[in-house]
Design a protein around this motif. Structure first.
Motif, PDB file in Angstrom:
ATOM      1  N   SER A 139       0.814  -1.212   0.000  1.00 46.59           N
ATOM      2  CA  SER A 139       0.000   0.000   0.000  1.00 46.59           C
ATOM      3  C   SER A 139       0.855   1.272   0.000  1.00 46.59           C
ATOM      4  N   ASP A 140       1.972   1.234   0.720  1.00 45.62           N
ATOM      5  CA  ASP A 140       2.833   2.431   0.751  1.00 45.62           C
ATOM      6  C   ASP A 140       3.471   2.688  -0.611  1.00 45.62           C
ATOM      7  N   LEU A 141       3.821   1.619  -1.330  1.00 53.25           N
ATOM      8  CA  LEU A 141       4.312   1.816  -2.701  1.00 53.25           C
ATOM      9  C   LEU A 141       3.188   2.358  -3.579  1.00 53.25           C
ATOM     10  N   ALA A 142       1.987   1.783  -3.418  1.00 53.00           N
ATOM     11  CA  ALA A 142       0.826   2.221  -4.206  1.00 53.00           C
ATOM     12  C   ALA A 142       0.597   3.720  -4.043  1.00 53.00           C
ATOM     13  N   ALA A 143       0.715   4.194  -2.798  1.00 51.55           N
ATOM     14  CA  ALA A 143       0.451   5.610  -2.517  1.00 51.55           C
ATOM     15  C   ALA A 143       1.451   6.522  -3.233  1.00 51.55           C
ATOM     16  N   LYS A 144       2.608   5.977  -3.586  1.00 49.86           N
ATOM     17  CA  LYS A 144       3.604   6.753  -4.330  1.00 49.86           C
ATOM     18  C   LYS A 144       3.475   6.549  -5.831  1.00 49.86           C
ATOM     19  N   GLY A 145       2.558   5.673  -6.237  1.00 52.52           N
ATOM     20  CA  GLY A 145       2.381   5.372  -7.657  1.00 52.52           C
ATOM     21  C   GLY A 145       3.349   4.326  -8.172  1.00 52.52           C
ATOM     22  N   VAL A 146       3.859   3.482  -7.277  1.00 47.47           N
ATOM     23  CA  VAL A 146       4.891   2.510  -7.648  1.00 47.47           C
ATOM     24  C   VAL A 146       4.319   1.099  -7.583  1.00 47.47           C
ATOM     25  N   ARG A 147       4.520   0.345  -8.646  1.00 48.10           N
ATOM     26  CA  ARG A 147       4.044  -1.031  -8.703  1.00 48.10           C
ATOM     27  C   ARG A 147       5.039  -1.925  -7.959  1.00 48.10           C
TER      28      ARG A 147
ATOM     29  N   ARG B 248      -4.338   0.020  -3.024  1.00 48.41           N
ATOM     30  CA  ARG B 248      -4.814   0.720  -4.217  1.00 48.41           C
ATOM     31  C   ARG B 248      -3.697   0.871  -5.245  1.00 48.41           C
ATOM     32  N   VAL B 249      -3.153  -0.262  -5.679  1.00 49.24           N
ATOM     33  CA  VAL B 249      -1.990  -0.217  -6.574  1.00 49.24           C
ATOM     34  C   VAL B 249      -2.350   0.361  -7.943  1.00 49.24           C
ATOM     35  N   GLU B 250      -3.407  -0.176  -8.583  1.00 52.38           N
ATOM     36  CA  GLU B 250      -3.742   0.309  -9.929  1.00 52.38           C
ATOM     37  C   GLU B 250      -4.108   1.791  -9.875  1.00 52.38           C
ATOM     38  N   GLU B 251      -4.832   2.177  -8.819  1.00 53.53           N
ATOM     39  CA  GLU B 251      -5.223   3.572  -8.651  1.00 53.53           C
ATOM     40  C   GLU B 251      -3.980   4.460  -8.489  1.00 53.53           C
ATOM     41  N   GLY B 252      -3.038   4.025  -7.640  1.00 51.37           N
ATOM     42  CA  GLY B 252      -1.831   4.822  -7.401  1.00 51.37           C
ATOM     43  C   GLY B 252      -0.998   4.978  -8.664  1.00 51.37           C
ATOM     44  N   VAL B 253      -0.835   3.868  -9.400  1.00 44.14           N
ATOM     45  CA  VAL B 253      -0.037   3.918 -10.630  1.00 44.14           C
ATOM     46  C   VAL B 253      -0.707   4.846 -11.642  1.00 44.14           C
ATOM     47  N   ALA B 254      -2.039   4.736 -11.763  1.00 43.90           N
ATOM     48  CA  ALA B 254      -2.765   5.585 -12.718  1.00 43.90           C
ATOM     49  C   ALA B 254      -2.648   7.059 -12.340  1.00 43.90           C
ATOM     50  N   LEU B 255      -2.757   7.359 -11.053  1.00 45.78           N
ATOM     51  CA  LEU B 255      -2.645   8.755 -10.604  1.00 45.78           C
ATOM     52  C   LEU B 255      -1.240   9.303 -10.866  1.00 45.78           C
ATOM     53  N   ALA B 256      -0.223   8.480 -10.605  1.00 43.36           N
ATOM     54  CA  ALA B 256       1.155   8.937 -10.834  1.00 43.36           C
ATOM     55  C   ALA B 256       1.387   9.207 -12.321  1.00 43.36           C
ATOM     56  N   GLU B 257       0.871   8.326 -13.163  1.00 39.22           N
ATOM     57  CA  GLU B 257       1.017   8.496 -14.611  1.00 39.22           C
ATOM     58  C   GLU B 257       0.336   9.774 -15.100  1.00 39.22           C
TER      59      GLU B 257
ATOM     60  N   ARG C 229      -9.962  11.899 -12.214  1.00 36.84           N
ATOM     61  CA  ARG C 229     -11.177  11.098 -12.125  1.00 36.84           C
ATOM     62  C   ARG C 229     -11.252  10.097 -13.291  1.00 36.84           C
ATOM     63  N   ARG C 230     -10.871  10.580 -14.468  1.00 34.26           N
ATOM     64  CA  ARG C 230     -10.919   9.746 -15.667  1.00 34.26           C
ATOM     65  C   ARG C 230      -9.950   8.545 -15.550  1.00 34.26           C
ATOM     66  N   VAL C 231      -8.713   8.814 -15.120  1.00 34.12           N
ATOM     67  CA  VAL C 231      -7.743   7.701 -15.048  1.00 34.12           C
ATOM     68  C   VAL C 231      -8.128   6.714 -13.945  1.00 34.12           C
ATOM     69  N   LEU C 232      -8.731   7.211 -12.876  1.00 28.70           N
ATOM     70  CA  LEU C 232      -9.161   6.285 -11.814  1.00 28.70           C
ATOM     71  C   LEU C 232     -10.316   5.410 -12.298  1.00 28.70           C
ATOM     72  N   ARG C 233     -11.263   6.018 -13.027  1.00 28.38           N
ATOM     73  CA  ARG C 233     -12.388   5.226 -13.559  1.00 28.38           C
ATOM     74  C   ARG C 233     -11.886   4.135 -14.479  1.00 28.38           C
ATOM     75  N   ARG C 234     -10.855   4.473 -15.269  1.00 28.86           N
ATOM     76  CA  ARG C 234     -10.332   3.513 -16.244  1.00 28.86           C
ATOM     77  C   ARG C 234      -9.810   2.243 -15.564  1.00 28.86           C
ATOM     78  N   VAL C 235      -9.313   2.360 -14.316  1.00 28.45           N
ATOM     79  CA  VAL C 235      -8.827   1.160 -13.608  1.00 28.45           C
ATOM     80  C   VAL C 235      -9.879   0.650 -12.614  1.00 28.45           C
ATOM     81  N   GLY C 236     -11.119   1.103 -12.778  1.00 31.96           N
ATOM     82  CA  GLY C 236     -12.190   0.610 -11.915  1.00 31.96           C
ATOM     83  C   GLY C 236     -12.283   1.320 -10.572  1.00 31.96           C
ATOM     84  N   GLY C 237     -11.569   2.413 -10.422  1.00 33.10           N
ATOM     85  CA  GLY C 237     -11.587   3.141  -9.143  1.00 33.10           C
ATOM     86  C   GLY C 237     -12.481   4.369  -9.209  1.00 33.10           C
ATOM     87  N   GLU C 238     -12.481   5.133  -8.131  1.00 29.25           N
ATOM     88  CA  GLU C 238     -13.275   6.362  -8.122  1.00 29.25           C
ATOM     89  C   GLU C 238     -12.489   7.474  -7.435  1.00 29.25           C
TER      90      GLU C 238
END
Lengths: 331, 331
Positions: free
Chosen positions: A77-85, A200-209, A286-295
């Motif tokens: 989760s801590d990696l996710a929060a930084k946008g790291v897979r 929230r790995v997919e969400e974090g990666v999408a937000l970082a991107e 919001r758009r990138v989070l929706r794309r990975v199924g997040g909100e």
């Protein structure tokens, strides 16, 4: 000096940091969710370690499998929060002598599932004898230097948001630790939030991107403490206009006459991302989070004044810096 | 299944590994001293985690400073054995509520010194509440893929060697745990070996650079178990012609009528490197070790038969697979 239960976890960390030499040109400062080493070529090695201790971190009813899984999820989760897979996880296990072989197997199965769920592998580790079960995990990933979401970039006027709602684990812990009751469907949803947390790995990666996030961290110590940590690192304050309450937490609060805001703000053991976005970037986030199924849930705004306030019945009240802090116990 | 104290550490590790998915094309296999992730471009990220538990790993008289330092040294030693220089260390701390702030400060000072002594920095970590002091360290470094010294390359005819002599920590632990006595100068040298262990980083890096080493590991579980681990990984046996006994261990053994070979073979908590060298490379290995202030001690030869024997009074006797194993206790 004093016993550490009088000092509290944050003061203990300060004492430790006072005695550490700082690495020159450290890519990510102390007090962020992860540590980093420069790999050259614009890449960073991202490292995180966090420990799960049976007597203090495992509520009654949680299985060995779930403990092994959670020890991985909380590091990931801590990696996710930084946008790291996460790529790899290592585990140092402390095990009591009278543990059963089957229980070790269940811990291992949970570790493996907790890592594989997010694409990582358990690469190795070590076993040790200890008075109780200790699962000390470490997670490793690689990040592009410019893309990592730190804690210290929030600026006044940025939008404050989360990847989900809060309060289910606080309610679930009241069921498990204090024996509060709830109808079967509600109980199972609240308890599941405690036993099977999600990173929230997919969400974090999408937000970082997306490049529109200015600061981010996970909410494992509770929403209130996350806001205090972001506030300290970024030198800003927050105005929370809308508490991101889980419907199940609301139902549980009504059932027992509890304050919903306590469940939402001071819970902890939740792994949503709390982040800030440039105002013009909110729709993109919001758009990138929706794309990975997040909100994306907008909850407020970054302020210049370093206070942390929330609006309730049209009035602004301070959020106190409570939440999960080791040694002192909860809020 | 059974309680893990009936199974022993090596069986416990097998149970864990049975439940882990293996990363495809893992650059270093399970059962080596460290784990690795491919960084591309011929480079590997090297990771290690190991835990120090107060009740089982800290003998009476060891200070908080020494415990913090040792927790770093034991992780760094595994990188050293692979020829990898440590860059960063992270620490997850479990601390009891009644610990004093000064004791935390001493642990932190020890951690910092243990890392800085070998050129690494403590980059971060986490604190947690636990029933006793737990110092779970992780070490990180970068290696060139072809240069890393694994456990599995020893071939019959290779020379078996160590970077130093053995037996001081076993004797020191007899003083600290069993109350055996020794003259002041001897006592202080033996106890110092327990309290202030040294990792062989410069030696390991020099050996890896030389390219003549075929297998290597550190001797933290004792010389005998190290030979068994190298034997299993490489599919070979060993004939030890000369036990690398420390003069202080010899003096202590004579004083108390102890078997010197027990102190040398079955001690543990020593951090010398045990390694194998192509016969034509021994002088080169000796030369590079001397250049960094180290020494090469030839102790025997790699054999095709998978037995582990040592020569005593002209006769070959088996070395039993004893040494430090968690859960079961010592040999």
């Amino acid at each position: 000096m004093s016993h550490i239960h009088q000092l509290g976890e944050r003061r203990v960390i300060e004492i430790i940091m006072d005695h550490l030499d700082e690495m020159p040109e450290m890519p990510i400062p102390f007090w962020d969710d992860v540590s980093a080493v420069d790999l050259g070529g614009g890449r960073l090695a991202i490292l995180k370690t966090d420990m799960l201790v049976w007597s203090t971190d495992i509520p009654p009813g949680m299985t060995h499998y779930q403990a092994g899984r959670k020890a991985m999820v909380m590091n990931i989760s801590d990696l996710a929060a930084k946008g790291v897979r996460p790529m790899a996880v290592l585990v140092s296990l402390g095990l009591p002598r009278d543990l059963q072989g089957e229980e070790v197997a269940e811990i291992a199965r949970g570790m493996n599932d907790g890592a594989r769920e997010y694409g990582a592998y358990v690469l190795g580790g070590d076993t040790n004898e200890a008075g109780e079960i200790i699962i000390s995990g470490m997670a490793f990933g690689i990040a592009e230097e410019g893309k990592i979401m730190r804690r210290d970039g929030a600026r006044p006027g940025d939008i404050l948001a989360t990847t989900g709602v809060f309060g289910k684990t606080a309610a679930g812990l009241k069921i498990l630790l204090e024996g509060l009751e709830a109808p079967a469907d509600l109980r199972s949803s609240l308890v599941e939030a405690v036993f099977m947390p999600k990173a929230r790995v997919e969400e974090g990666v999408a937000l970082a991107e997306s490049g529109v996030v200015t600061a981010s961290m996970d909410s494992s110590d509770g929403l209130a403490l996350s806001l205090y940590d972001l506030s300290r690192s970024s030198g800003v304050g927050f105005r929370v206009d809308r508490l991101p309450a889980a419907p199940e937490a609301r139902r549980f609060a009504e059932l027992h006459g509890l304050k919903l805001s306590d469940l939402v703000l001071y819970g902890g053991e939740e792994y949503e991302l709390v982040f800030t976005v440039k105002p013009e970037g909110v729709e993109e986030a919001r758009r990138v989070l929706r794309r990975v199924g997040g909100e994306l849930i907008v909850i407020g705004e970054v302020t210049e004044e370093k206070e942390i306030l929330y609006r309730v019945n049209g009035e602004l009240r301070p959020i106190r810096p409570g939440g999960w802090e080791h040694f002192k116990g909860g809020a």
